[in-house]
Design a protein around this motif. Sequence first.
Motif, mmCIF file in Angstrom:
data_model
loop_
_atom_site.group_PDB
_atom_site.id
_atom_site.type_symbol
_atom_site.label_atom_id
_atom_site.label_comp_id
_atom_site.label_asym_id
_atom_site.label_seq_id
_atom_site.Cartn_x
_atom_site.Cartn_y
_atom_site.Cartn_z
ATOM 1 N N LYS A 22 15.327 36.138 -3.621
ATOM 2 C CA LYS A 22 16.246 36.036 -2.489
ATOM 3 C C LYS A 22 15.992 34.748 -1.697
ATOM 4 O O LYS A 22 16.924 34.037 -1.328
ATOM 5 C CB LYS A 22 16.086 37.259 -1.577
ATOM 6 N N LYS A 23 14.715 34.449 -1.454
ATOM 7 C CA LYS A 23 14.351 33.245 -0.685
ATOM 8 C C LYS A 23 14.829 31.974 -1.381
ATOM 9 O O LYS A 23 15.334 31.059 -0.737
ATOM 10 C CB LYS A 23 12.832 33.172 -0.516
ATOM 11 N N ILE A 24 14.645 31.917 -2.695
ATOM 12 C CA ILE A 24 15.052 30.718 -3.461
ATOM 13 C C ILE A 24 16.561 30.509 -3.339
ATOM 14 O O ILE A 24 17.035 29.403 -3.043
ATOM 15 C CB ILE A 24 14.619 30.844 -4.941
ATOM 16 N N LEU A 25 17.323 31.579 -3.537
ATOM 17 C CA LEU A 25 18.785 31.470 -3.453
ATOM 18 C C LEU A 25 19.224 31.114 -2.031
ATOM 19 O O LEU A 25 20.087 30.255 -1.827
ATOM 20 C CB LEU A 25 19.441 32.775 -3.911
ATOM 21 N N ALA A 26 18.592 31.752 -1.042
ATOM 22 C CA ALA A 26 18.971 31.504 0.354
ATOM 23 C C ALA A 26 18.632 30.070 0.780
ATOM 24 O O ALA A 26 19.422 29.415 1.465
ATOM 25 C CB ALA A 26 18.283 32.507 1.279
ATOM 26 N N GLU A 27 17.472 29.577 0.370
ATOM 27 C CA GLU A 27 17.076 28.208 0.719
ATOM 28 C C GLU A 27 18.042 27.191 0.126
ATOM 29 O O GLU A 27 18.398 26.203 0.753
ATOM 30 C CB GLU A 27 15.649 27.910 0.227
ATOM 31 N N THR A 28 18.457 27.444 -1.118
ATOM 32 C CA THR A 28 19.380 26.527 -1.791
ATOM 33 C C THR A 28 20.725 26.496 -1.071
ATOM 34 O O THR A 28 21.374 25.456 -0.972
ATOM 35 C CB THR A 28 19.609 26.985 -3.252
ATOM 36 N N ASN A 29 21.148 27.661 -0.556
ATOM 37 C CA ASN A 29 22.473 27.749 0.066
ATOM 38 C C ASN A 29 22.468 27.518 1.569
ATOM 39 O O ASN A 29 23.527 27.429 2.189
ATOM 40 C CB ASN A 29 23.087 29.119 -0.221
ATOM 41 N N ARG A 30 21.274 27.410 2.161
ATOM 42 C CA ARG A 30 21.177 27.253 3.618
ATOM 43 C C ARG A 30 22.017 26.087 4.159
ATOM 44 O O ARG A 30 22.754 26.250 5.147
ATOM 45 C CB ARG A 30 19.706 27.085 4.020
ATOM 46 N N PRO A 31 21.959 24.878 3.530
ATOM 47 C CA PRO A 31 22.743 23.762 4.084
ATOM 48 C C PRO A 31 24.241 24.075 4.128
ATOM 49 O O PRO A 31 24.928 23.714 5.083
ATOM 50 C CB PRO A 31 22.462 22.599 3.117
ATOM 51 N N LYS A 32 24.724 24.767 3.102
ATOM 52 C CA LYS A 32 26.152 25.090 3.062
ATOM 53 C C LYS A 32 26.517 26.095 4.163
ATOM 54 O O LYS A 32 27.535 25.948 4.837
ATOM 55 C CB LYS A 32 26.528 25.667 1.693
ATOM 56 N N LEU A 33 25.658 27.103 4.356
ATOM 57 C CA LEU A 33 25.926 28.082 5.413
ATOM 58 C C LEU A 33 25.893 27.399 6.786
ATOM 59 O O LEU A 33 26.767 27.638 7.628
ATOM 60 C CB LEU A 33 24.921 29.247 5.364
#
Length: 257
Positions: free
Chosen positions: A208-219
Amino acid sequence: IKSVLVQKEGTVATVSLNRPEVLNALNKEMLVELNKELKALSLDEEITIIILKGNGNGFCSGGDIKSMFNLGSEKDFYGIMDCINELAMSMYTMPKLTIAAVHGAAAGLGFSLALATDCIIAEQESKLAMNFIGIGLIPDGGGHFFLERRLGELKAQEVIWEGKVMSAEQALEIGLVDLVAKNSLEDEVQKRVKEWQAKPIQAMIRTKKILAETNRPKLLKMLELEKYSQYLMRQTEDHAEGIQAFVEKRKPNFKGK
């Protein structure tokens, strides 16, 4: 009375939205309180699973429209939007597994909040709606990001533009809900919790952390765009008409202005 209640049992924390008299509509105090509780839980090493639910007759009817009326200045408005954005980011990047247990209404910002969790379990009678369009506004709380994440761009756009109320089954069909509780919502939620607890949960959280970190800039980008766009939408004639119609319980007459 506290607007957000937290109950811990072993490794599970239950966060209950607690303004039942207004179907848990989120005002500024409640947003601040919720952010504070989620921050504390994210740092609590004992807790691995968080259940988000609403007390009373519904999950969350969205932003508190009455309190939104009084956001005169740009500064006040951006202040509350920052709270909303912080909430969406906290929920999405939470280093725990999260479940939204939805009964009754999950609408507007309340729906965005549910969509920020890892798993939405809805009661059969629940009603879900991304219904900002009805008052001439756009989704906030990361609504654009979370819908696109689950549906893809065009389908997300369609759901936002239609703004219609969906049954739990309809939401399940298009992928906005993960499970519809056939009997008791509580039982279904507990069943999912037990399934997760029987797994190597740290590995699940790491993914979950890996996916969330990758998508954080977009969010982050989407939240900023929602914040400024929502301010512009609040200045439109269509928004004024949408609110007027809402108060007068009639169909709005939009002019595209």
